[in-house]
Design a protein around this motif. Sequence first.
Motif, PDB file in Angstrom:
ATOM      1  N   LEU A 110      -4.237  21.516  39.600  1.00 28.32           N
ATOM      2  CA  LEU A 110      -4.110  22.729  38.790  1.00 28.32           C
ATOM      3  C   LEU A 110      -5.100  22.714  37.630  1.00 28.32           C
ATOM      4  N   VAL A 111      -5.292  21.544  37.044  1.00 21.45           N
ATOM      5  CA  VAL A 111      -6.246  21.422  35.936  1.00 21.45           C
ATOM      6  C   VAL A 111      -7.651  21.768  36.424  1.00 21.45           C
ATOM      7  N   ASP A 112      -7.986  21.284  37.625  1.00 21.18           N
ATOM      8  CA  ASP A 112      -9.325  21.535  38.155  1.00 21.18           C
ATOM      9  C   ASP A 112      -9.541  23.019  38.475  1.00 21.18           C
ATOM     10  N   GLU A 113      -8.467  23.688  38.954  1.00 21.05           N
ATOM     11  CA  GLU A 113      -8.641  25.064  39.413  1.00 21.05           C
ATOM     12  C   GLU A 113      -8.425  26.118  38.338  1.00 21.05           C
ATOM     13  N   HIS A 114      -7.582  25.808  37.368  1.00 21.14           N
ATOM     14  CA  HIS A 114      -7.243  26.803  36.354  1.00 21.14           C
ATOM     15  C   HIS A 114      -7.493  26.170  34.987  1.00 21.14           C
ATOM     16  N   ALA A 115      -7.543  27.006  33.980  1.00 22.71           N
ATOM     17  CA  ALA A 115      -7.728  26.463  32.623  1.00 22.71           C
ATOM     18  C   ALA A 115      -6.394  25.951  32.094  1.00 22.71           C
ATOM     19  N   MET A 116      -5.978  24.792  32.635  1.00 20.65           N
ATOM     20  CA  MET A 116      -4.711  24.231  32.182  1.00 20.65           C
ATOM     21  C   MET A 116      -4.918  22.773  31.824  1.00 20.65           C
ATOM     22  N   ARG A 117      -3.981  22.227  31.091  1.00 17.18           N
ATOM     23  CA  ARG A 117      -4.090  20.847  30.664  1.00 17.18           C
ATOM     24  C   ARG A 117      -2.845  20.084  31.108  1.00 17.18           C
ATOM     25  N   GLN A 118      -3.044  18.881  31.669  1.00 20.33           N
ATOM     26  CA  GLN A 118      -1.932  18.039  32.119  1.00 20.33           C
ATOM     27  C   GLN A 118      -1.399  17.231  30.951  1.00 20.33           C
ATOM     28  N   LEU A 119      -0.104  17.327  30.715  1.00 18.86           N
ATOM     29  CA  LEU A 119       0.517  16.524  29.659  1.00 18.86           C
ATOM     30  C   LEU A 119       1.484  15.562  30.328  1.00 18.86           C
ATOM     31  N   SER A 120       1.019  14.358  30.625  1.00 18.07           N
ATOM     32  CA  SER A 120       1.825  13.359  31.306  1.00 18.07           C
ATOM     33  C   SER A 120       2.274  12.304  30.313  1.00 18.07           C
ATOM     34  N   THR A 121       3.588  12.245  30.051  1.00 18.89           N
ATOM     35  CA  THR A 121       4.073  11.219  29.115  1.00 18.89           C
ATOM     36  C   THR A 121       3.834   9.824  29.694  1.00 18.89           C
ATOM     37  N   GLY A 122       3.881   9.688  31.032  1.00 15.23           N
ATOM     38  CA  GLY A 122       3.583   8.382  31.633  1.00 15.23           C
ATOM     39  C   GLY A 122       2.159   7.944  31.293  1.00 15.23           C
ATOM     40  N   ASP A 123       1.193   8.876  31.450  1.00 20.62           N
ATOM     41  CA  ASP A 123      -0.202   8.538  31.114  1.00 20.62           C
ATOM     42  C   ASP A 123      -0.349   8.225  29.622  1.00 20.62           C
ATOM     43  N   MET A 124       0.317   9.000  28.792  1.00 22.62           N
ATOM     44  CA  MET A 124       0.223   8.760  27.343  1.00 22.62           C
ATOM     45  C   MET A 124       0.786   7.372  26.992  1.00 22.62           C
ATOM     46  N   LEU A 125       1.919   7.038  27.613  1.00 26.01           N
ATOM     47  CA  LEU A 125       2.530   5.728  27.336  1.00 26.01           C
ATOM     48  C   LEU A 125       1.650   4.596  27.857  1.00 26.01           C
ATOM     49  N   ARG A 126       1.052   4.784  29.052  1.00 24.20           N
ATOM     50  CA  ARG A 126       0.159   3.731  29.569  1.00 24.20           C
ATOM     51  C   ARG A 126      -1.064   3.587  28.672  1.00 24.20           C
ATOM     52  N   SER A 167       9.036  12.629  23.001  1.00 24.98           N
ATOM     53  CA  SER A 167       8.969  13.982  22.441  1.00 24.98           C
ATOM     54  C   SER A 167       7.924  14.050  21.328  1.00 24.98           C
ATOM     55  N   ALA A 168       7.798  12.977  20.542  1.00 21.99           N
ATOM     56  CA  ALA A 168       6.774  12.952  19.488  1.00 21.99           C
ATOM     57  C   ALA A 168       5.373  12.962  20.108  1.00 21.99           C
ATOM     58  N   LEU A 169       5.201  12.269  21.234  1.00 24.49           N
ATOM     59  CA  LEU A 169       3.895  12.266  21.912  1.00 24.49           C
ATOM     60  C   LEU A 169       3.529  13.678  22.374  1.00 24.49           C
ATOM     61  N   ILE A 170       4.498  14.380  22.955  1.00 25.19           N
ATOM     62  CA  ILE A 170       4.256  15.745  23.449  1.00 25.19           C
ATOM     63  C   ILE A 170       3.930  16.684  22.295  1.00 25.19           C
ATOM     64  N   ASP A 171       4.693  16.568  21.220  1.00 26.37           N
ATOM     65  CA  ASP A 171       4.465  17.415  20.047  1.00 26.37           C
ATOM     66  C   ASP A 171       3.033  17.232  19.541  1.00 26.37           C
ATOM     67  N   ALA A 172       2.603  15.981  19.439  1.00 27.33           N
ATOM     68  CA  ALA A 172       1.265  15.698  18.915  1.00 27.33           C
ATOM     69  C   ALA A 172       0.175  16.265  19.836  1.00 27.33           C
ATOM     70  N   GLU A 173       0.388  16.150  21.154  1.00 30.62           N
ATOM     71  CA  GLU A 173      -0.608  16.673  22.103  1.00 30.62           C
ATOM     72  C   GLU A 173      -0.717  18.191  22.017  1.00 30.62           C
ATOM     73  N   LEU A 174       0.431  18.864  21.902  1.00 39.18           N
ATOM     74  CA  LEU A 174       0.408  20.328  21.817  1.00 39.18           C
ATOM     75  C   LEU A 174      -0.272  20.769  20.536  1.00 39.18           C
ATOM     76  N   PHE A 175      -0.042  20.013  19.470  1.00 39.61           N
ATOM     77  CA  PHE A 175      -0.676  20.327  18.186  1.00 39.61           C
ATOM     78  C   PHE A 175      -2.189  20.234  18.332  1.00 39.61           C
ATOM     79  N   ALA A 176      -2.647  19.186  19.010  1.00 39.33           N
ATOM     80  CA  ALA A 176      -4.089  18.964  19.171  1.00 39.33           C
ATOM     81  C   ALA A 176      -4.710  20.003  20.116  1.00 39.33           C
ATOM     82  N   MET A 177      -3.899  20.544  21.028  1.00 38.89           N
ATOM     83  CA  MET A 177      -4.410  21.397  22.093  1.00 38.89           C
ATOM     84  C   MET A 177      -4.723  22.822  21.648  1.00 38.89           C
ATOM     85  N   GLY A 178      -3.953  23.341  20.712  1.00 41.20           N
ATOM     86  CA  GLY A 178      -4.123  24.742  20.345  1.00 41.20           C
ATOM     87  C   GLY A 178      -3.507  25.648  21.386  1.00 41.20           C
ATOM     88  N   THR A 179      -3.591  26.969  21.194  1.00 36.51           N
ATOM     89  CA  THR A 179      -2.798  27.896  22.004  1.00 36.51           C
ATOM     90  C   THR A 179      -3.520  28.464  23.226  1.00 36.51           C
TER      91      THR A 179
END
Length: 215
Positions: free
Chosen positions: A20-36, A65-77
């Motif tokens: 989906l990231v490759d095909e559309h302008a979307m961003r993957q937010l994977s807590t597993g990847d963030m934790l790794r 949840s703090a990791l997700i919050d920080a990523e969304l903050f960095a991402m913008g709308t």
Amino acid sequence: MDIILLGPPGAGKGTQAQRLVDEHAMRQLSTGDMLRGAVAAGTPIGREAKAVMDRGELVSDEIVSALIDAELFAMGTGTGAIFDGYPRTEAQAQALDAILAKHGRSLDHVIELEVDEEALVERITGRFTCAECGTGYHDRFNRPAVTDTCDVCGAHSFKRRPDDNAETVRTRMALYRSETAPILPHYEGRGIVARVDGMAPIAEVTRAIDAILGR
Ligand code: ADP
Ligand code: ADP
Ligand code: ZN
């Protein structure tokens, strides 16, 4: 557009998120990847999470949840979010509602990948990723076109996750059943849940998701 990909370990969430990231302008937010990433960097969060992840148990709701919050903050709308592996508990589902509201966002779809549990052990024990770009592969179902060469970046080194073994898979599947599947009713009431046959070939699953997203 913000969506959640929901499904047990090995269901194909990361694989579909990458497509989906490759095909559309979307961003993957994977807590597993963030934790790794935190484990690899040796941060305090990483040091706390490592043993929990190696056992296949869940890291605390506050940390993810703090990791997700920080990523969304960095991402913008301007960019849509694909939540992959989050939320995983009722507390996380509630935290996500509050976080999205704070960022002026809301969920459009919760897509559940339905899979046979028996297939998951083979999916997980055969999983590997490119060490350079993170593209996901599988020993049987999704091999690079040229042996030992990443389709995307051409690298020759790959890695396997320490928690991708038959023992932790059982723990992770049980936690999916007891903690994660019960959050579905949270979204059913809003009429945003869609189900996809996760046992279909990878490209077919992508087509089914695209249809839900209206593309
Ligand atoms: P998750 O992120 O849900 O844990 P992954 O996307 O990492 O799952 O998929 C687990 C493994 O199964 C990977 O090796 C991937 O290449 C493979 N896989 C993903 N989707 C399918 C599918 N529809 N059919 C066969 N194998 C798949
Ligand atoms: P998979 O999709 O294969 O289950 P993930 O990469 O999503 O794996 O997660 C790997 C591990 O990281 C989990 O087993 C768990 O220990 C931890 N983890 C990831 N996301 C969360 C989350 N939302 N809540 C709690 N723990 C998480
Ligand atoms: Zn690569």
